[in-house]
Motif scaffolding. Structure first.
Motif, short mmCIF file in Angstrom:
data_model
loop_
_atom_site.label_atom_id
_atom_site.label_comp_id
_atom_site.label_asym_id
_atom_site.label_seq_id
_atom_site.Cartn_x
_atom_site.Cartn_y
_atom_site.Cartn_z
N MET A 193 11.91 -14.53 -67.79
CA MET A 193 10.74 -14.25 -66.94
C MET A 193 9.65 -13.59 -67.77
N GLN A 194 10.06 -12.61 -68.59
CA GLN A 194 9.08 -11.89 -69.42
C GLN A 194 8.42 -12.84 -70.41
N MET A 195 9.19 -13.72 -71.04
CA MET A 195 8.64 -14.66 -72.00
C MET A 195 7.65 -15.60 -71.32
N CYS A 196 7.96 -16.02 -70.10
CA CYS A 196 7.05 -16.89 -69.37
C CYS A 196 5.77 -16.14 -69.02
N ALA A 197 5.90 -14.86 -68.69
CA ALA A 197 4.72 -14.04 -68.40
C ALA A 197 3.83 -13.93 -69.63
N ASN A 198 4.43 -13.80 -70.80
CA ASN A 198 3.66 -13.74 -72.04
C ASN A 198 2.88 -15.04 -72.26
N SER A 199 3.53 -16.16 -71.97
CA SER A 199 2.87 -17.47 -72.13
C SER A 199 1.76 -17.64 -71.11
N LEU A 200 1.98 -17.13 -69.91
CA LEU A 200 0.94 -17.17 -68.88
C LEU A 200 -0.29 -16.39 -69.34
N GLU A 201 -0.06 -15.24 -69.91
CA GLU A 201 -1.16 -14.42 -70.42
C GLU A 201 -1.86 -15.14 -71.58
#
Length: 208
Positions: A193-201
């Motif tokens: 989830m955190q990695m996906c949030a980083n990619s979203l940012e």
């Protein structure tokens, strides 16, 4: 030759990938909700729904990947889209692995420590979905939600550490082994989830 004809038959196909990624994120949120109901509320209907939702997630992943491969025009660079498609899929796969392990150990319900972890994962998924919805309209809000996902993951790791410490103190090797595996899978879901949030940012940064 009218404009509609040109758009349909001549101009390269343009896909709304941000909408497609948001739809995938919404399915992930549905899966996390069912995960909570399955193991905390002992809802057999929700347990069965997880498998259906995982299948739906795979279908969306394949559709988005095929669209990406066949599209000449994308709203942002192809690598960013590909990264998020695979990361959302990885979240779904990690949830599947958790369910597989729980079934293998004959576990059908879990205690309040797991409830806290499930709720944390639900929150992260909700924040991701909300972030995708505001990419075009409110970049700052999307960035804030991405940060909240990271904060939630840090909290999840703290609960994980306390749960593991509790298992060690009980000195029951069988229980320690089983719950180490299950807790590790939940930690992995939060990490994805955190990695996906980083990619979203990263998407937000490239669009602004």
């Amino acid at each position: 030759m009218n404009l509609s004809f040109i758009k349909k038959y001549i101009m390269p196909k343009e896909v709304d990938f941000l909408l497609a990624l948001n739809q995938h994120a919404m399915i992930i949120t549905k899966i996390t909700d069912d995960l909570h109901k399955c193991f905390i509320e002992a809802s057999q209907e929700s347990c069965e729904a997880i498998l259906q939702d995982l299948h739906k997630s795979q279908e969306i992943r394949e559709k988005n990947m095929n669209e990406l491969l066949s599209s000449f025009i994308t709203p942002l660079d192809r690598e960013s889209i590909y990264r998020v498609i695979t990361q959302l899929d990885w979240i779904a796969v990690s949830i599947k692995h958790f369910v597989v392990e729980a079934k293998a150990y004959g576990i059908h319900s879990l205690d309040e420590n797991y409830e806290t972890l499930f709720e944390n994962i639900q929150l992260q998924s909700q924040l991701l979905t909300a972030g995708f919805k505001t990419v075009k309209t409110d970049a700052q809000k999307t960035a804030e939600n991405a940060q909240r996902v990271r904060n939630a993951y840090n909290e999840l790791v703290e609960v994980y550490a306390k749960s593991m410490a509790g298992l060690v103190s009980e000195n029951n090797l069988r229980e320690m082994f089983i719950h180490k595996e299950l807790l590790g899978q939940l930690k992995e879901i939060g990490k994805r989830m955190q990695m996906c949030a980083n990619s979203l940012e990263d998407i937000v940064m490239k669009m602004n």
